[in-house]
Write a protein that holds these residues in place. Sequence first.
Motif, mmCIF file in Angstrom:
data_model
loop_
_atom_site.group_PDB
_atom_site.id
_atom_site.type_symbol
_atom_site.label_atom_id
_atom_site.label_comp_id
_atom_site.label_asym_id
_atom_site.label_seq_id
_atom_site.Cartn_x
_atom_site.Cartn_y
_atom_site.Cartn_z
ATOM 1 N N ARG A 33 0.808 -1.222 0.000
ATOM 2 C CA ARG A 33 0.000 0.000 0.000
ATOM 3 C C ARG A 33 0.838 1.267 0.000
ATOM 4 N N LYS A 34 2.097 1.198 0.425
ATOM 5 C CA LYS A 34 2.962 2.382 0.401
ATOM 6 C C LYS A 34 3.615 2.587 -0.967
ATOM 7 N N TRP A 35 3.449 1.634 -1.842
ATOM 8 C CA TRP A 35 4.013 1.754 -3.182
ATOM 9 C C TRP A 35 3.066 2.568 -4.057
ATOM 10 N N PRO A 36 3.593 3.307 -5.019
ATOM 11 C CA PRO A 36 2.714 4.028 -5.942
ATOM 12 C C PRO A 36 1.982 3.054 -6.852
ATOM 13 N N ARG A 37 0.831 3.459 -7.363
ATOM 14 C CA ARG A 37 0.143 2.612 -8.331
ATOM 15 C C ARG A 37 0.870 2.640 -9.679
ATOM 16 N N PHE A 38 1.419 3.816 -10.007
ATOM 17 C CA PHE A 38 2.128 3.957 -11.274
ATOM 18 C C PHE A 38 3.509 4.554 -11.044
ATOM 19 N N LEU A 39 4.482 4.050 -11.775
ATOM 20 C CA LEU A 39 5.792 4.670 -11.923
ATOM 21 C C LEU A 39 5.873 5.113 -13.372
ATOM 22 N N GLY A 40 5.593 6.376 -13.628
ATOM 23 C CA GLY A 40 5.447 6.792 -15.015
ATOM 24 C C GLY A 40 4.271 6.034 -15.614
ATOM 25 N N ASP A 41 4.508 5.319 -16.704
ATOM 26 C CA ASP A 41 3.436 4.523 -17.306
ATOM 27 C C ASP A 41 3.553 3.043 -16.965
ATOM 28 N N MET A 42 4.375 2.728 -15.950
ATOM 29 C CA MET A 42 4.477 1.355 -15.450
ATOM 30 C C MET A 42 3.530 1.180 -14.264
ATOM 31 N N GLU A 43 2.656 0.191 -14.341
ATOM 32 C CA GLU A 43 1.689 -0.046 -13.276
ATOM 33 C C GLU A 43 2.202 -1.103 -12.309
ATOM 34 N N ILE A 44 2.096 -0.813 -11.019
ATOM 35 C CA ILE A 44 2.404 -1.771 -9.963
ATOM 36 C C ILE A 44 1.122 -2.557 -9.661
ATOM 37 N N VAL A 45 1.171 -3.875 -9.837
ATOM 38 C CA VAL A 45 -0.029 -4.707 -9.657
ATOM 39 C C VAL A 45 0.233 -5.740 -8.555
ATOM 40 N N PRO A 46 -0.192 -5.477 -7.315
ATOM 41 C CA PRO A 46 -0.046 -6.471 -6.250
ATOM 42 C C PRO A 46 -0.926 -7.693 -6.512
ATOM 43 N N VAL A 47 -0.389 -8.867 -6.218
ATOM 44 C CA VAL A 47 -1.096 -10.137 -6.408
ATOM 45 C C VAL A 47 -1.516 -10.674 -5.042
ATOM 46 N N GLN A 48 -2.744 -11.185 -4.970
ATOM 47 C CA GLN A 48 -3.292 -11.706 -3.709
ATOM 48 C C GLN A 48 -3.482 -13.230 -3.792
ATOM 49 N N PRO A 49 -2.531 -14.017 -3.287
ATOM 50 C CA PRO A 49 -2.728 -15.474 -3.267
ATOM 51 C C PRO A 49 -3.784 -15.860 -2.242
ATOM 52 N N PRO A 50 -4.305 -17.071 -2.320
ATOM 53 C CA PRO A 50 -5.294 -17.518 -1.338
ATOM 54 C C PRO A 50 -4.682 -17.694 0.050
#
Length: 240
Positions: A33-50
């Motif tokens: 949650r402390k990471w940005p959603r975007f770095l320029g046009d690169m998207e940070i996509v956290p993955v949620q395992p079960p």
Amino acid sequence: MSASKWFLREPSPESATRLFCLPYSGCGASMYRKWPRFLGDMEIVPVQPPGRENRFREEPYGTFEALADDLVEVLHPYLDRPFGLFGHCGSALPGYETAVRLMEKGYPTPDRLFVSSQVAPHRGPHGRFLEMSDAELADEVHTLIVQLGGKPRPDLVDLSLEILRADVETNKRYHPDEPVRLPCPITALGWDQDAEVDHRLMDSWADCGETTFRVLEGPHYRFMEAPDDLMDAFLADLSA
């Protein structure tokens, strides 16, 4: 298999590149949650395992191979543009295994695999967590919750301990005799004050593919703060 529960938010169609990030052992995707959603046009996509956070009622995977088998199918619709995979410590290993599965299935492979604070899979398992008692792991959970900015309530500690113990046992089971060499480049990220994994132990990632080694400033948990040198490494190496 519903993809929606694997992400805190749907990957944006506007991103030029995507970086899929697996959560640290004992944690869920909200640890980013402390990471940005975007770095320029690169998207940070956290993955949620079960087995964690909104999926805590689901059974966690007992092997990284089984996790990777399902994860590649979830990711497949979103691999329509350049992408990378990131994992720190225990989550670096399923990141690597996911890259292996993508290659084996003939799916798009990462433009870069980022592995942080972890030895290469054929040199493991490694780390003091593997030999800890539940009481010792509970102390680590307490520290981790504080690092994430939370309050270590007993119920939260107990739930996180259950997840961490499952992750540790899964890590113990993972030891390929010979590494699969990936077609994609790897960035191996060490930390100069890391008491868990000495960055000098990461040299064998070169057996797994063409590898760039970077040593960043800070201790084991610094990555959670989205430090500038880590973000810069993503931009430089994934863009390359």
